[in-house]
Enzyme design. Structure first.
Site, PDB file in Angstrom:
ATOM      1  N   ASP A 116     -15.032  -3.341  -1.759  1.00  0.00           N
ATOM      2  CA  ASP A 116     -14.679  -3.115  -0.360  1.00  0.00           C
ATOM      3  C   ASP A 116     -15.971  -2.832   0.397  1.00  0.00           C
ATOM      4  O   ASP A 116     -16.698  -1.888   0.053  1.00  0.00           O
ATOM      5  CB  ASP A 116     -13.721  -1.930  -0.235  1.00  0.00           C
ATOM      6  CG  ASP A 116     -12.512  -2.073  -1.158  1.00  0.00           C
ATOM      7  OD1 ASP A 116     -12.043  -3.214  -1.322  1.00  0.00           O
ATOM      8  OD2 ASP A 116     -12.062  -1.056  -1.699  1.00  0.00           O
TER       9      ASP A 116
ATOM     10  N   ASP B 127       0.848  -1.187   0.000  1.00  0.00           N
ATOM     11  CA  ASP B 127       0.000   0.000   0.000  1.00  0.00           C
ATOM     12  C   ASP B 127       0.883   1.235   0.000  1.00  0.00           C
ATOM     13  O   ASP B 127       1.755   1.386   0.877  1.00  0.00           O
ATOM     14  CB  ASP B 127      -0.916   0.005   1.222  1.00  0.00           C
ATOM     15  CG  ASP B 127      -2.001  -1.062   1.141  1.00  0.00           C
ATOM     16  OD1 ASP B 127      -2.068  -1.751   0.102  1.00  0.00           O
ATOM     17  OD2 ASP B 127      -2.772  -1.202   2.105  1.00  0.00           O
TER      18      ASP B 127
END
Length: 263
Positions: free
Chosen positions: A135, A8
């Protein structure tokens, strides 16, 4: 089952968030390319990159870091490595920009809810290269870097995206992400049972036991797992995980009996 080490990217660094909260980030490496190389050395043949700055901005931000990782893979990998990237990809121009860098698969999230016609067009133009990141909070799809929550359910969105030609679905349970509390097996089972394209699990993996639990869902179409914090904290050893659940995993390898005879 494939293992995707997660990288990330925030401010050009390799970080992990807790439940998607940008204010609760932890830096694990100032050099994402070095981190990616470490995963390759440990046997990774998949890499999952997320441009967190891009997810907030609505366009790619960490392009230099992504390009550096792609170039490193090209020059040092000893086996084919698939790189998938998501975060802020909301136009065809952004998608094309990353594909031109050498990225293998593009992860689309917010546009799947807000611009489904664009997703359908991209799936047709770039077959098997468009993956949908779903998500969810309590079964509802979050958008814009997890900063907003829609009224669309994860299962409904997955079904629509599968019909449009998406290559796979990445399902993240936001409440599990970065928490090391285990994946949401019930939600994954429901989602995978509702569609015919592969599902990649994301969020909550804390141990080899969690990966073995996910392995039990492969018959439903859960073909991979994204692992982040557990790798960085060494709760999961990547090499051991690949041996346990990847191709040629331990239980699939016949024992070396040597010259032993059972006569």
């Amino acid at each position: 089952m494939d293992i995707f080490p997660a990288i990330d990217l925030l401010d050009g660094k390799c970080v992990r968030l807790y439940q998607g909260d940008y204010d609760r980030s932890q830096v694990f490496n100032d050099n994402p390319t070095d981190m990616a190389h470490s995963w390759l050395v440990q046997g990774a043949n998949k890499l999952h990159l997320v441009d967190l700055d891009g997810a907030k901005a609505g366009h790619p931000v960490n392009l230099d870091a992504i390009a550096s990782i792609v170039e490193m893979v090209k020059t040092t990998a000893t086996q084919p490595v698939q790189i998938q990237v998501g975060g802020g990809l909301r136009t065809e121009a952004s998608v094309r920009q990353l594909l031109d860098l050498g990225v293998d698969r593009i992860i689309l999230g917010t546009v799947a809810v807000e611009q489904p016609e664009l997703v359908q067009d991209l799936c047709q133009k770039y077959p098997q290269q468009i993956v949908i990141g779903i998500d969810a909070r309590a079964g509802k799809v979050a958008t814009k870097g997890w900063l907003e929550t829609s009224e669309v359910t994860a299962v409904d969105l997955a079904q629509r995206m599968a019909d449009m030609g998406a290559a796979a679905i990445i399902y993240t349970d936001i409440h599990r992400d970065g928490t090391l509390t285990g994946p949401n097996l019930a939600a994954l089972r429901e989602l995978a049972s509702a569609i015919s394209i592969p599902v990649i699990a994301s969020g909550g993996v804390s141990s080899l036991r969690d990966l073995l639990d996910l392995l039990s869902l492969t018959t439903l179409g859960v073909t991979g797992a994204i692992v982040g914090r557990a790798l960085y904290t060494k709760e999961v050893d990547l090499t051991a995980a690949i041996r346990a659940v990847g191709d040629g995993r331990w239980q699939d390898v016949p024992p070396d009996l040597g010259a032993t005879s059972f006569a």
